[in-house]
Motif scaffolding. Structure first.
Motif, short mmCIF file in Angstrom:
data_model
loop_
_atom_site.label_atom_id
_atom_site.label_comp_id
_atom_site.label_asym_id
_atom_site.label_seq_id
_atom_site.Cartn_x
_atom_site.Cartn_y
_atom_site.Cartn_z
N THR A 194 10.35 0.17 8.48
CA THR A 194 9.27 0.78 7.72
C THR A 194 9.74 1.84 6.72
N LEU A 195 10.65 2.71 7.14
CA LEU A 195 11.04 3.82 6.27
C LEU A 195 11.70 3.37 4.96
N PRO A 196 12.59 2.36 4.96
CA PRO A 196 13.17 1.95 3.68
C PRO A 196 12.13 1.52 2.65
N ALA A 197 11.00 0.99 3.11
CA ALA A 197 9.94 0.60 2.17
C ALA A 197 9.44 1.82 1.41
N LEU A 198 9.35 2.95 2.09
CA LEU A 198 8.95 4.19 1.42
C LEU A 198 10.04 4.67 0.49
N LEU A 199 11.25 4.73 1.00
CA LEU A 199 12.34 5.32 0.24
C LEU A 199 12.66 4.53 -1.02
N ASN A 200 12.48 3.22 -0.95
CA ASN A 200 12.83 2.37 -2.10
C ASN A 200 11.71 2.24 -3.11
N SER A 201 10.55 2.81 -2.82
CA SER A 201 9.41 2.64 -3.72
C SER A 201 9.31 3.74 -4.76
N TRP A 244 0.84 -1.21 0.00
CA TRP A 244 0.00 0.00 0.00
C TRP A 244 0.87 1.25 0.00
N TRP A 245 1.92 1.24 0.80
CA TRP A 245 2.84 2.38 0.85
C TRP A 245 3.57 2.52 -0.48
N ARG A 246 4.01 1.41 -1.04
CA ARG A 246 4.77 1.49 -2.28
C ARG A 246 3.90 2.04 -3.41
N ALA A 247 2.64 1.60 -3.45
CA ALA A 247 1.72 2.12 -4.47
C ALA A 247 1.46 3.61 -4.25
N ARG A 248 1.34 4.00 -3.01
CA ARG A 248 1.09 5.41 -2.66
C ARG A 248 2.25 6.30 -3.12
N LEU A 249 3.48 5.85 -2.85
CA LEU A 249 4.65 6.64 -3.23
C LEU A 249 4.87 6.63 -4.74
N THR A 250 4.56 5.50 -5.37
CA THR A 250 4.67 5.43 -6.83
C THR A 250 3.72 6.43 -7.48
N GLY A 256 6.38 9.45 13.61
CA GLY A 256 5.36 8.41 13.58
C GLY A 256 5.83 7.11 12.99
N PHE A 257 6.93 7.12 12.25
CA PHE A 257 7.49 5.89 11.69
C PHE A 257 8.45 5.23 12.68
N PHE A 258 8.77 5.93 13.76
CA PHE A 258 9.52 5.34 14.87
C PHE A 258 8.52 4.79 15.89
N ARG A 259 7.57 5.61 16.23
CA ARG A 259 6.49 5.23 17.14
C ARG A 259 5.37 6.25 16.99
N ILE A 260 4.16 5.83 17.25
CA ILE A 260 3.01 6.73 17.17
C ILE A 260 2.30 6.73 18.51
N TRP A 261 1.72 7.86 18.87
CA TRP A 261 0.93 7.95 20.09
C TRP A 261 -0.45 7.42 19.78
N VAL A 271 19.04 7.38 12.51
CA VAL A 271 18.29 6.72 11.45
C VAL A 271 18.23 7.60 10.21
N MET A 272 17.95 8.89 10.40
CA MET A 272 17.85 9.79 9.25
C MET A 272 19.19 9.91 8.53
N LYS A 273 20.27 9.88 9.29
CA LYS A 273 21.59 9.93 8.66
C LYS A 273 21.85 8.65 7.87
#
Length: 950
Positions: A744-751, A546-552, A568-573, A780-782
């Motif tokens: 989770t974040l690499p899934a976004l970045l690689n899509s 779902w994320w990959r399709a969204r970013l594509t 929120g990708f580290f933790r969410i309240w 992580v961001m670095k």
């Protein structure tokens, strides 16, 4: 025992020729229990399966830890490969960024030779030039360079035992027209540092340059550098120290060394941009609101002003309520559909009837207001669009361009159109109220959207609107790319509870929960945003499809994007869906307090700690003489002077509903808002929050020491719970949150190939140790090469009031303000004492500062930011307009886009001057461009230059 650093492909690759020894060599520091592995597309290197890849062996070579291994391959062998950090079971811990490496063993080799691949780990920042913001926009002209030779072909042959063929490879993403790339060095074959005798490289595509030469072994070790030589003959030697090439062995084999040297070292590229919501743009052609086609004019203005980037807020459809509440751009009806608000209706047809043209001109005048009239603008645009649709639907829907669009997007387009129809039919977006259609199935969708359906015309209207939005935004996007301007979008952290996505993919969302902001984020009770939290476990089953399709989908229009609330990708309240405030929540994921853990500490009475602790004395203190009314309507007495909440009012939403009912019957004699807050306080008087999915797990309630429930405990229990509270919030989650983000974040970045920026402002809640969370996020961001955000008035350092732009890291966007805070002018006027401190500490003057942010002050602050080391300096358009006094007549407070303290804020700000007028203001454009260029930041080519390019 098998030598893990050596492997033969002779059993998997059939060849009549003698084999070539292929060696991998890469320096990389690992932690204990980690190893390096190479995996490729060919057999023997795993055939893409990391578990079957070649495990490398480490060795200490001077100050480097080097990993190496070898395989035997036939001449002509080719494959793609990359390196991985793995644990003892070959589980992947870290992956290289960027494109996979391409390996070509020359066909001309006869066998028996040794080919050494000397690589460098491709970190996230090394992959930045291959992001579309750079590759397709900023450095787009590099693509005009003619390929000089195929990748990996050697032009020299190792036929002398006393010499080695060395192939040099370097990535040069920013190469001007007519520029050549050379290797210069101590060897005679490298010109002994003279360009005229140096090794000239050939362009092999994808910003890569390579060339080879035969170097006598006696000349090793060799020191060398790469350089660029433009048309004018000047020498642009790369920065940093000399590179060094040494021989690692005295092999009798004919040797070939491939030096993959990563990026050309030069001053980091820096640029500037403008940020403005799409709805805030004003032009002479729009109808009540900024429109996608206005972006072309904004791009022109940006180029003239020396700006390489235009940043927008989210542009997805938010039509959940069909009223002004939908002006909030971060609550998507669909993460794939574009917002009809931004449609230019006069561009729907080239042959509009006179009456429709007249209606459009009338609407332009009526809706040309100070702010956006969301409801009137939406109603007007859809009404006009429907008339045009009725005239041209057959022609449009049968066109090849529409058919192509539909076939590429029907996976989300058909559910979206069906949802919009059902929302209007049932007069609600709450799909739980749709009867048989509450549960989405493909069969139901097909019946609704089939050509035989009674509602097919309505369904097609939604197709029609989305198609034209796509055409218009695509036109603007392509225009921006050709003019060298990055179009930056915004990725919201959540989706609306009543959205297409939660209807179609319920399993991907935790519908019984809400996301929010922890207490002290904006107020003492926190905030409940209302978005359902993500079911990351379910999402991971298809590698976050779902994320990959969204970013594509997003990448179809944008070349960069901002990740909203990256924490929120580290933790969410996470809060129960029945909450209205954000106080009684927990972090997801997090390691809870187990019942066993608590019992070992002598904590036993879990009902006492996890249920509202309501005593008569508390009610008397809170409500005074009004307490009997509260008790009789909301509580049951369980024992003398002890109470519990009634079933019909044991959640915040139930309490609010009951109070509203009492007020409607005139039974509530006190202020409803105050009573609601006070009853909520009683409901939240708990020490522990029981996990709704596991009754033996608990979470400490935020600020437990402030509750009377905690204060009534014995000293032993207080001490234990206080210690466990600090452990939960400040210590035990660190490793978990880091691993969650790296999952989770690499899934976004690689899509997608878009440049990713993360909103990591210093808004760390008081319930989390700021240094702990900052450290995790920074690491992580670095590691992922995510560009962070720095706002001067919201410093990431806890011990300063104002950030220092000159101290910002390169991998950041810097700005004086953003959409979630007041503009520069409004901030300046808000607080006289703060203004005085800023004037003295930052500007360096002891005088009394002006009461308003005059152009001279604005110029100073903007200059601070463009001179910062940050990759990007991005300014809200309002702050740029403050450079000229004539644009500051409007009250500064009216230029605020969002008030984060107000969950029902009306997002309606419009710039008070048209883009057409700004295009004519040569003085303002010149001022901005001079600021940018004098700071050493890149500026786009002028219009004349662009016209000479393809």
């Amino acid at each position: 025992m098998m030598n893990l650093g050596t492997l033969s492909l002779i059993t998997t690759v059939k060849s009549s020729k003698p084999m070539v020894s292929l060696s991998f060599w890469i320096p990389y520091f690992t932690h204990w229990g980690q190893s390096l592995l190479v995996c490729g597309s060919a057999p023997g290197l795993g055939s893409g399966n990391v578990k079957k890849g070649l495990l490398l062996k480490p060795s200490q070579q001077e100050d480097q830890l080097v990993w190496s291994g070898s395989v035997s391959v036939p001449p002509g062998f080719t494959c793609d490969y990359c390196y991985y950090v793995v644990d003892d079971l070959k589980n992947v811990l870290r992956t290289e960024f960027g494109m996979k490496r391409k390996l070509v063993v020359p066909e001309a080799l006869t066998g028996g030779e040794s080919v050494q691949l000397r690589d460098l780990w491709q970190s996230g920042d090394q992959a930045l030039p291959f992001r579309s913001a750079f590759k397709d926009v900023i450095f787009r002209n590099t693509g005009d360079v003619e390929v000089g030779k195929p990748l990996g072909v050697f032009e020299n042959k190792s036929d002398q035992d006393d010499s080695v063929v060395v192939q040099f490879k370097i990535c040069c993403p920013d190469v001007g027209e007519g520029t050549s790339v050379y290797v210069l060095g101590t060897s005679g074959k490298l010109g002994k540092w003279k360009v005229e005798s140096g090794l000239k490289l050939s362009y092999v595509g994808d910003s890569m340059w390579e060339g080879d030469c035969l170097i006598p072994k006696a000349e090793f070790p060799i020191k060398y550098r790469y350089c660029k030589v433009p048309k004018d003959g000047s020498i642009g030697l790369e920065s940093g120290g000399n590179r060094e090439l040494t021989l690692h062995s005295s092999s009798n084999k004919q040797e070939y060394i491939v030096m993959s040297d990563g990026l050309f070292r030069e001053m980091p590229w820096r640029g500037a941009g403008v940020a403005v919501p799409m709805f805030s743009v004003r032009s002479e052609d729009d109808v009540g609101v900024g429109e996608f086609l206005d972006l072309k004019l904004l791009v022109d203005w940006s180029v003239d002003s020396g700006l390489h980037l235009v940043q927008l807020l989210p542009v997805n459809d938010t039509s959940v309520h069909k009223m002004w509440w939908d002006s909030y751009p971060y609550s998507s009806l669909s993460v794939f559909a574009l917002h009809p608000l931004y449609l230019r209706v006069q561009a729907l047809s080239e042959s509009l009837p006179a009456d429709i043209k007249e209606q459009i001109e009338k609407a332009k005048k009526q809706l040309d207001k100070n702010d956006v009239d969301y409801e009137a603008t939406m109603e007007t645009k859809l009404s006009i669009a429907k008339k045009i649709f009725d005239l041209e639907k057959d022609q449009t829907l049968s066109s090849s361009s529409f058919q192509k669009y539909f076939s590429e997007n029907e996976g989300w387009l058909k559910p979206y159109a069906a949802f919009c129809f059902l929302r209007d039919f049932f007069e609600t977006s709450d799909h739980s109220q749709w009867g048989t259609f509450s549960d989405y199935t493909e069969d139901k969708l097909e019946k609704l959207t089939s050509k035989d359906s009674l509602h097919y015309n309505t369904i097609c209207f939604h197709y029609y609107i989305q198609y034209h939005l796509h055409v218009q935004l695509s036109e603007a996007s392509e225009y921006a790319r050709k003019r060298g301007v990055v179009l930056k979008g915004d990725l919201p952290i959540g989706v609306d509870r009543n959205s297409v996505d939660t209807w179609v993919n319920k399993n991907l969302f935790r519908m019984n929960t809400s996301t929010g902001a922890p207490p002290d984020y904006f107020d003492k009770n926190g905030q409940n945003w209302g978005f359902p939290t993500y079911n990351w476990e379910e999402m991971s089953k298809d590698n976050y499809g779902w994320w990959r399709a969204r970013l594509t989908q997003m990448g179809n229009y944008f070349t960069a994007y901002r990740i909203d609330h990256i924490l929120g990708f580290f933790r969410i309240w996470e809060l129960p869906a029945h909450s209205m405030t954000g106080l009684v929540g927990k972090f997801r994921p997090s390691i809870p307090l187990s019942q066993e853990e608590l019992e070992k500490e002598g904590i036993w009475d879990f009902d006492r700690l996890s249920k509202p602790y309501v005593q008569k004395k508390f009610l008397e203190e809170k409500f005074g003489d009004f307490w009997p009314f509260i008790a009789s309507n909301f509580l049951n007495e369980t024992q003398k002077d002890m109470y519990e909440f009634k079933e019909d009012c044991n959640t915040e939403k139930k309490i609010a509903a009951k109070l509203k009912s009492l007020a409607a019957k005139s039974l509530l004699l006190e202020n409803e808002d105050k009573v609601r807050r006070d009853v909520f306080d009683i409901l939240r008087n708990v020490v522990l929050i029981k996990d709704p999915e596991d009754a033996r797990k608990f979470y400490p309630r935020f600020n437990i020491e402030d509750t009377s429930s905690f204060q009534d405990l014995d000293d032993h229990s207080k001490n234990v719970l206080k210690r466990l509270y600090y452990d939960y919030y400040f210590h035990r989650q660190e490793d978990l949150w880091r691993k969650n983000a790296l999952k989770t974040l690499p899934a976004l970045l690689n899509s997608s190939n878009m440049l990713a920026c993360g909103e990591d402002l210093g808004l760390v809640p008081a319930c989390v140790h700021p240094r702990m969370l900052k450290s995790i996020v920074t690491q992580v961001m670095k590691e992922l090469a995510l560009v962070g955000l720095r706002i001067q008035r919201m410093p990431s350092e806890s011990d300063v009031e104002f950030g220092v732009p000159s101290n910002y890291d390169y991998m950041t966007v810097c700005a004086p303000s953003c959409h979630d805070c007041s503009t520069l002018r409004a901030w300046w006027e808000e607080d006289e004492e703060r203004r005085q401190r800023y004037f003295k500490e930052v500007i360096g003057l002891d005088a009394i500062p002006p009461s308003q942010c005059v152009p001279e002050i604005t110029h100073f602050i903007l200059r601070q930011h463009v001179e910062a080391p940050s990759m990007w300096a991005i300014f809200p358009l309002q702050d740029m307009l403050a450079l000229k006094e004539e644009y500051t007549a409007r009250p500064a407070k009216e230029e605020t886009i969002n008030d984060p303290t107000n969950p029902k804020h009306y997002w309606r700000y419009r710039v008070h001057v048209t883009l057409d007028s700004l295009m004519k203001d040569v003085d303002l454009k010149s001022t901005i461009k001079n600021l940018v260029s004098s700071s050493g930041r890149s500026v786009p080519a002028s219009g004349e230059d662009v016209n000479n390019k393809k």
